[in-house]
Design a protein around this motif. Structure first.
Motif, PDB file in Angstrom:
ATOM      1  N   THR A 145       0.942  -1.201  -0.052  1.00  0.00           N
ATOM      2  CA  THR A 145      -0.211  -0.215   0.177  1.00  0.00           C
ATOM      3  C   THR A 145       1.083   1.232   0.068  1.00  0.00           C
ATOM      4  O   THR A 145       1.484   1.518   0.646  1.00  0.00           O
ATOM      5  CB  THR A 145      -1.203   0.076   1.812  1.00  0.00           C
ATOM      6  N   ILE A 146       1.034   1.638  -0.719  1.00  0.00           N
ATOM      7  CA  ILE A 146       1.591   3.142  -1.321  1.00  0.00           C
ATOM      8  C   ILE A 146       0.683   4.805  -0.600  1.00  0.00           C
ATOM      9  O   ILE A 146      -0.998   4.822  -0.883  1.00  0.00           O
ATOM     10  CB  ILE A 146       2.119   3.426  -2.422  1.00  0.00           C
ATOM     11  N   LYS A 147       1.020   5.318   0.629  1.00  0.00           N
ATOM     12  CA  LYS A 147       1.159   6.691   0.964  1.00  0.00           C
ATOM     13  C   LYS A 147       1.483   7.381   0.942  1.00  0.00           C
ATOM     14  O   LYS A 147       2.601   7.664   0.981  1.00  0.00           O
ATOM     15  CB  LYS A 147       0.026   6.647   2.500  1.00  0.00           C
ATOM     16  N   SER A 148       0.153   9.232   0.099  1.00  0.00           N
ATOM     17  CA  SER A 148       0.897  10.056  -0.610  1.00  0.00           C
ATOM     18  C   SER A 148      -0.688  10.949  -0.293  1.00  0.00           C
ATOM     19  O   SER A 148      -1.414  10.979  -1.010  1.00  0.00           O
ATOM     20  CB  SER A 148       1.665  10.002  -1.512  1.00  0.00           C
ATOM     21  N   PRO A 149       0.366  12.081  -0.047  1.00  0.00           N
ATOM     22  CA  PRO A 149      -1.212  13.130  -0.076  1.00  0.00           C
ATOM     23  C   PRO A 149      -1.559  13.432  -1.555  1.00  0.00           C
ATOM     24  O   PRO A 149      -2.783  13.498  -2.395  1.00  0.00           O
ATOM     25  CB  PRO A 149      -0.565  14.169   0.557  1.00  0.00           C
ATOM     26  N   LEU A 150      -0.357  13.138  -2.427  1.00  0.00           N
ATOM     27  CA  LEU A 150      -1.432  13.453  -3.867  1.00  0.00           C
ATOM     28  C   LEU A 150      -1.800  12.530  -4.620  1.00  0.00           C
ATOM     29  O   LEU A 150      -2.331  12.386  -5.781  1.00  0.00           O
ATOM     30  CB  LEU A 150       0.269  13.164  -4.853  1.00  0.00           C
ATOM     31  N   LEU A 151      -2.019  10.916  -3.922  1.00  0.00           N
ATOM     32  CA  LEU A 151      -2.607   9.995  -4.620  1.00  0.00           C
ATOM     33  C   LEU A 151      -4.213   9.723  -3.786  1.00  0.00           C
ATOM     34  O   LEU A 151      -4.822   9.261  -3.299  1.00  0.00           O
ATOM     35  CB  LEU A 151      -2.210   8.216  -3.682  1.00  0.00           C
ATOM     36  N   ASP A 201      -6.943   6.494  -4.844  1.00  0.00           N
ATOM     37  CA  ASP A 201      -6.724   5.787  -3.485  1.00  0.00           C
ATOM     38  C   ASP A 201      -7.196   5.013  -3.608  1.00  0.00           C
ATOM     39  O   ASP A 201      -6.721   4.099  -2.597  1.00  0.00           O
ATOM     40  CB  ASP A 201      -8.261   6.284  -3.446  1.00  0.00           C
ATOM     41  N   SER A 235      -7.569  13.201 -11.256  1.00  0.00           N
ATOM     42  CA  SER A 235      -6.146  13.070 -10.397  1.00  0.00           C
ATOM     43  C   SER A 235      -5.434  12.330 -11.556  1.00  0.00           C
ATOM     44  O   SER A 235      -5.546  12.120 -12.890  1.00  0.00           O
ATOM     45  CB  SER A 235      -6.735  11.466  -9.643  1.00  0.00           C
ATOM     46  N   ASP A 237       6.557  17.865 -10.436  1.00  0.00           N
ATOM     47  CA  ASP A 237       6.258  18.207  -8.740  1.00  0.00           C
ATOM     48  C   ASP A 237       5.200  17.904  -7.947  1.00  0.00           C
ATOM     49  O   ASP A 237       4.847  16.841  -7.010  1.00  0.00           O
ATOM     50  CB  ASP A 237       6.504  19.501  -7.849  1.00  0.00           C
ATOM     51  N   ASP A 238       4.287  18.052  -8.350  1.00  0.00           N
ATOM     52  CA  ASP A 238       2.259  17.848  -7.778  1.00  0.00           C
ATOM     53  C   ASP A 238       2.063  16.795  -8.137  1.00  0.00           C
ATOM     54  O   ASP A 238       0.775  16.444  -7.955  1.00  0.00           O
ATOM     55  CB  ASP A 238       1.592  18.885  -8.388  1.00  0.00           C
ATOM     56  N   PHE A 259       1.837  12.126  -8.658  1.00  0.00           N
ATOM     57  CA  PHE A 259       2.274  10.810  -8.063  1.00  0.00           C
ATOM     58  C   PHE A 259       3.121  10.199  -9.345  1.00  0.00           C
ATOM     59  O   PHE A 259       2.774  10.488  -9.571  1.00  0.00           O
ATOM     60  CB  PHE A 259       1.767   9.921  -6.872  1.00  0.00           C
TER      61      PHE A 259
END
Length: 196
Positions: free
Chosen positions: A45-51, A56, A166, A192-193, A195
């Motif tokens: 599971t990959i967590k990032s605010p960009l996802l 999600d 997204s 940068d913005d 993922f």
């Protein structure tokens, strides 16, 4: 410093040679007979605010190193394809080494038909492994994978766009051993913005 007798030197050299042979033989045996039979499913599971948003629950299934041969048959590939489809991926990524010895492998068409069965709504991507490259396999691998519905990358960037806006960038590099990976050219295109 102690002087070695000729006998001691030969004994040490023979021991070193034997250890080298055992190590090489063990590595070859692992890569040839054990690795192709090791289907391991690892969920990460990959967590990032960009996802956020639709990304999600976005599922990517990555597989590699099938090394089609007598040790990993078409039947094994069929089982792998069924297993991957049962995971219901959004995107499928193959990261190289489809055929063990592309210059002598004969079952290209059945392999193609099996790989065509892989299904994901956002497509199928692949890159080259060292066994897919070289003077004997690059064109055959690229043609087979394209015919099976894969988008083939040596160096490049693929942007996945969802209906809600997204985005996800997939950076793909060529094989390190026999290809020409372009780290700077490929990775300089990352944003940068988004993922990646």
């Amino acid at each position: 410093m102690r002087k070695l007798s000729r006998r001691q030197f030969l004994k040490g050299a023979l021991g070193t040679f034997a250890a080298g042979l055992l190590t090489a033989g063990g590595g070859y045996g692992y890569a040839r007979y054990l690795e192709p039979q090791m289907m391991v499913t690892v969920k990460q599971t990959i967590k990032s605010p960009l996802l956020a948003g639709g990304l999600d629950q976005f599922k990517i299934v990555q597989f590699s190193d099938t090394h089609l041969s007598e040790e990993f048959s078409l039947k094994d590939l069929e089982k792998t394809v069924l297993h991957i489809n049962d995971l219901h991926p959004d995107l499928i990524v193959f990261t190289g080494d489809l055929i063990d010895k592309p210059h002598i492998y004969q079952d290209h068409y059945p392999a193609l038909q099996t790989l065509k069965k892989l299904s994901a709504p956002f497509g199928k991507l692949c890159v080259f492994g060292n066994h897919d490259h070289g003077g004997y396999g690059s064109a055959a691998y690229e043609n087979l994978m394209k015919a099976a519905g894969f988008e083939v990358f040596r160096n490049g960037l693929k942007t996945i766009k969802l209906l809600d806006g997204s985005q996800l960038d997939i950076a793909a590099l060529d094989d390190l051993m026999l290809g020409k990976p372009d780290y700077k050219g490929t990775l300089s295109n990352l944003r940068d913005d988004v993922f990646a």
